[in-house]
Design an enzyme around this catalytic site. Structure first.
Site, PDB file in Angstrom:
ATOM      1  N   LEU A 105     -52.659 -19.188 -77.875  1.00 11.40           N
ATOM      2  CA  LEU A 105     -52.024 -18.041 -78.532  1.00 11.40           C
ATOM      3  C   LEU A 105     -51.296 -18.499 -79.792  1.00 11.40           C
ATOM      4  CD1 LEU A 105     -50.657 -16.217 -75.358  1.00 11.40           C
ATOM      5  CD2 LEU A 105     -52.455 -15.373 -76.891  1.00 11.40           C
ATOM      6  N   CYS A 140     -41.063 -20.520 -75.736  1.00 15.07           N
ATOM      7  CA  CYS A 140     -42.212 -21.107 -75.033  1.00 15.07           C
ATOM      8  C   CYS A 140     -43.232 -21.825 -75.908  1.00 15.07           C
ATOM      9  CB  CYS A 140     -42.918 -20.018 -74.256  1.00 15.07           C
ATOM     10  SG  CYS A 140     -41.810 -19.234 -73.105  1.00 15.07           S
ATOM     11  N   PHE A 141     -43.702 -21.180 -76.966  1.00 20.03           N
ATOM     12  CA  PHE A 141     -44.849 -21.735 -77.687  1.00 20.03           C
ATOM     13  C   PHE A 141     -44.607 -23.167 -78.161  1.00 20.03           C
ATOM     14  CE2 PHE A 141     -46.886 -17.429 -79.034  1.00 20.03           C
ATOM     15  CZ  PHE A 141     -47.319 -17.260 -77.738  1.00 20.03           C
ATOM     16  N   THR A 197     -42.490 -22.985 -66.192  1.00 18.86           N
ATOM     17  CA  THR A 197     -43.612 -23.640 -66.872  1.00 18.86           C
ATOM     18  C   THR A 197     -43.398 -25.144 -66.811  1.00 18.86           C
ATOM     19  OG1 THR A 197     -43.895 -21.778 -68.332  1.00 18.86           O
ATOM     20  CG2 THR A 197     -44.802 -23.875 -69.081  1.00 18.86           C
ATOM     21  N   GLU A 236     -41.895 -11.442 -73.613  1.00 19.23           N
ATOM     22  CA  GLU A 236     -40.634 -10.716 -73.719  1.00 19.23           C
ATOM     23  C   GLU A 236     -40.842  -9.425 -74.490  1.00 19.23           C
ATOM     24  OE1 GLU A 236     -37.297 -13.081 -74.982  1.00 19.23           O
ATOM     25  OE2 GLU A 236     -38.058 -14.785 -73.840  1.00 19.23           O
ATOM     26  N   ARG A 265     -22.960 -15.317 -64.213  1.00 21.63           N
ATOM     27  CA  ARG A 265     -24.301 -14.797 -64.422  1.00 21.63           C
ATOM     28  C   ARG A 265     -24.700 -13.836 -63.288  1.00 21.63           C
ATOM     29  NH1 ARG A 265     -28.656 -15.870 -67.929  1.00 21.63           N
ATOM     30  NH2 ARG A 265     -26.927 -16.293 -69.317  1.00 21.63           N
TER      31      ARG A 265
HETATM   32  C1  UGA Z   1     -45.347 -15.875 -74.887  1.00 22.23           C
HETATM   33  C2  UGA Z   1     -46.740 -15.499 -74.364  1.00 22.23           C
HETATM   34  O1  UGA Z   1     -47.268 -14.412 -75.114  1.00 22.23           O
HETATM   35  C3  UGA Z   1     -46.663 -15.104 -72.888  1.00 22.23           C
HETATM   36  O2  UGA Z   1     -47.968 -14.856 -72.386  1.00 22.23           O
HETATM   37  C4  UGA Z   1     -46.012 -16.236 -72.102  1.00 22.23           C
HETATM   38  O3  UGA Z   1     -45.872 -15.903 -70.739  1.00 22.23           O
HETATM   39  C5  UGA Z   1     -44.652 -16.520 -72.684  1.00 22.23           C
HETATM   40  O4  UGA Z   1     -44.777 -16.895 -74.066  1.00 22.23           O
HETATM   41  C6  UGA Z   1     -44.019 -17.628 -71.909  1.00 22.23           C
HETATM   42  O5  UGA Z   1     -44.588 -18.726 -71.825  1.00 22.23           O
HETATM   43  O6  UGA Z   1     -42.977 -17.377 -71.275  1.00 22.23           O
HETATM   44  P1  UGA Z   1     -43.246 -14.508 -75.792  1.00 22.23           P
HETATM   45  O7  UGA Z   1     -42.795 -15.827 -76.323  1.00 22.23           O
HETATM   46  O8  UGA Z   1     -42.298 -13.680 -75.022  1.00 22.23           O
HETATM   47  O9  UGA Z   1     -44.536 -14.719 -74.853  1.00 22.23           O
HETATM   48  O10 UGA Z   1     -43.700 -13.593 -77.000  1.00 22.23           O
HETATM   49  P2  UGA Z   1     -45.063 -13.368 -77.848  1.00 22.23           P
HETATM   50  O11 UGA Z   1     -45.324 -11.926 -77.883  1.00 22.23           O
HETATM   51  O12 UGA Z   1     -46.141 -14.241 -77.403  1.00 22.23           O
HETATM   52  O13 UGA Z   1     -44.595 -13.779 -79.314  1.00 22.23           O
HETATM   53  C7  UGA Z   1     -44.273 -15.133 -79.644  1.00 22.23           C
HETATM   54  C8  UGA Z   1     -44.029 -15.262 -81.120  1.00 22.23           C
HETATM   55  O14 UGA Z   1     -45.259 -15.089 -81.848  1.00 22.23           O
HETATM   56  C9  UGA Z   1     -43.076 -14.202 -81.696  1.00 22.23           C
HETATM   57  O15 UGA Z   1     -42.206 -14.842 -82.619  1.00 22.23           O
HETATM   58  C10 UGA Z   1     -43.990 -13.218 -82.384  1.00 22.23           C
HETATM   59  O16 UGA Z   1     -43.375 -12.537 -83.444  1.00 22.23           O
HETATM   60  C11 UGA Z   1     -45.090 -14.140 -82.878  1.00 22.23           C
HETATM   61  N1  UGA Z   1     -46.383 -13.448 -83.103  1.00 22.23           N
HETATM   62  C12 UGA Z   1     -47.071 -12.886 -82.081  1.00 22.23           C
HETATM   63  C13 UGA Z   1     -46.902 -13.415 -84.383  1.00 22.23           C
HETATM   64  O17 UGA Z   1     -46.298 -13.931 -85.357  1.00 22.23           O
HETATM   65  N2  UGA Z   1     -48.115 -12.794 -84.592  1.00 22.23           N
HETATM   66  C14 UGA Z   1     -48.816 -12.227 -83.573  1.00 22.23           C
HETATM   67  O18 UGA Z   1     -49.915 -11.686 -83.847  1.00 22.23           O
HETATM   68  C15 UGA Z   1     -48.278 -12.268 -82.289  1.00 22.23           C
END
Ligand code: UGA
Length: 449
Positions: A209, A258-259, A115, A151, A22
């Protein structure tokens, strides 16, 4: 760390990992081969690497030389034992704390960047305090500094963050970290809290979110049932300044590392602290997300006369969102698995995800397309969209890559077997064009489709 190095040339940043391969990849002279695909990262690394940014496997020596150590290891959901399926696995965080306790010299500020569940800092503190009691004259303070970047937009998020959060109880240590960010982040955007608020704010931000996505996806299903259009509804509610327009994009459900992990962790903690109603409330956000993914695979089967056995289906997009090669918890995984289970022959296209990664995610090796109605699902990688679509009964759009927004549906439709469908789970294709080329269209949240 690369952005800190880029913005603070006077600070020496060393990123360490035990994994030699890595680290070698991070040191690769060819910046297009860095282990993480993230727009703009190559330029940042290119500017700082070799100047004040190093990548190394010299873990102990680097800790010994450091004034500040960021613990940035992953904290996946536990797969077995106590809390399996919900609690975070903290083995790597603890291992890091022990390595720091062993190797540090002088005063060291330990920053939780990973986290973490609320009150993890207490465990780290206890390990470090035990080390402090030896006669080497060392001391430690612990800060929580969660990361909010997303990301695909990571570099922009880091360079112009909405806020930087620093939790701790030692004002001097907080100031030291705030000073680093102060090199490019306005002071009013650097928030200071106690340790527990900082740890919990990270989980809460992700939970809110994700909750918005499940909320809009639930309404998308309702729109489909009633003739409403979820994009119109999202626009109508998003103009209310209290609701706001962001994160109201209906789709195949949220993915990413993450979510789901963070909400399940929150659920676990709420149960642990005797709050089952709160736990149930947040758990339903994940349940709705899983349902949305199964709902999409189910409706594909239904529209294709109740069977996809032996049928060729083109899958456009496998990453959990555009502009990343990350597939962790990608909606495509669950949807593709469901369709493979039904015996479909999938041709998968993604501009950034490798076939090795897809094989790992689907837990099936790619094999060439067979027409036999054997009932065994197969998948193969398609290098081009045309290759994916040729002979297919349906196209599924699962990631919103920019490229998928301007496809020539007339030409693609000619390559497909009629009657053919487009299932647009991201609502990126032009509906008029798709319909004009004689293709049937399902769009997420479109009641008129
Ligand atoms: C998420 C958070 O947005 C960041 O603030 C946080 O730091 C990060 O997790 C983390 O904890 O590391 P990320 O998972 O990279 O970031 O991406 P997001 O842009 O949040 O999207 C997450 C998922 O939600 C994706 O599958 C995206 O397609 C989906 N999404 C997002 C939707 O389906 N609709 C939306 O309106 C927005």
């Amino acid at each position: 760390m690369a952005v800190i190095a880029d913005r603070c040339p006077e600070i020496e940043v060393t990123v360490v990992d035990l994994n030699q391969a890595r680290i070698d990849a991070w040191n690769d002279a060819d910046l297009s081969r860095l282990p993480v695909y993230e727009p703009g990262l190559d330029a940042v690394v290119g500017r700082a690497r070799g100047r004040n940014l190093q990548f190394s496997t010299a873990v102990e020596e680097s800790i010994a030389a450091a004034d500040m150590v960021f613990i940035s290891v992953n904290t996946p959901t536990k797969t077995k034992g106590l809390g399996a399926g919900q609690a975070s696995d903290l083995r790597w965080v603890e291992a890091c704390a022990r390595t720091v306790a062993e190797a540090a010299t002088g005063h060291t500020i330990v920053v939780e960047k990973s986290t973490l569940p609320v009150r993890t800092a207490a465990a780290i503190q206890t390990i470090l305090e035990a080390a402090q009691r030896d006669d080497r004259g060392r001391s430690f303070t612990v800060l929580s500094n969660p990361e909010f970047l997303a990301e695909g937009t990571a570099i922009g998020d880091l360079e112009a963050p909405d806020r930087v959060l620093i939790g701790g109880d030692d004002a001097g240590s907080i100031d030291a970290l705030a000073q680093i960010y102060g090199n490019w982040v306005p002071a009013e955007r650097i928030l200071r809290t106690n340790l527990w608020s900082s740890e919990l704010s990270k989980l809460t931000a992700n939970a809110f979110l994700a909750q918005r996505i499940s909320s809009i996806n639930s309404i998308a299903a309702f729109c489909e049932a009633t003739g409403a259009d979820v994009r119109e509804v999202a626009r109508a509610i998003g103009t209310d300044s209290r609701i706001g327009p962001k994160f109201l994009q209906a789709g195949p459900g949220f993915g990413g590392s993450c979510f789901q992990k963070d909400i399940l962790n929150l659920v676990y903690l709420c149960r642990h602290f005797g709050l089952p109603e709160v736990a149930d409330y947040w758990e339903s956000v994940v349940a709705l997300n899983t349902w949305q993914q199964h709902r999409i695979s189910r409706l594909v089967v239904e529209k294709l006369f109740g069977t996809v056995t032996g049928k060729r289906l083109a899958v456009l997009g496998f990453a959990f969102k555009a502009d990343t090669n990350d597939t962790r918890e990608a909606p495509a995984i669950r949807i593709c698995r469901d369709l493979l289970e039904e015996g479909a022959q999938l041709a998968i296209h993604d501009p950034k995800v490798s076939s090795t990664q897809i094989a790992r995610d689907l837990q099936i090796e790619a094999s060439p397309h067979t027409d036999a109605l054997s009932g065994t699902g197969n998948w193969a990688m398609a290098d081009t969209i045309e290759q994916a679509v040729v002979g297919a009964d349906a196209v599924l759009i699962l990631t919103e890559w920019t490229h998928y927004r301007s496809l020539n549906w007339q030409a693609l439709g000619d390559l497909m077997r009629r009657p053919a469908w487009v299932f647009d789970a991201r609502a990126v294709a032009d509906p008029q064009q798709v319909k004009a080329s004689g293709l049937n269209l399902w769009r997420v949240g479109d009641g008129e489709g």
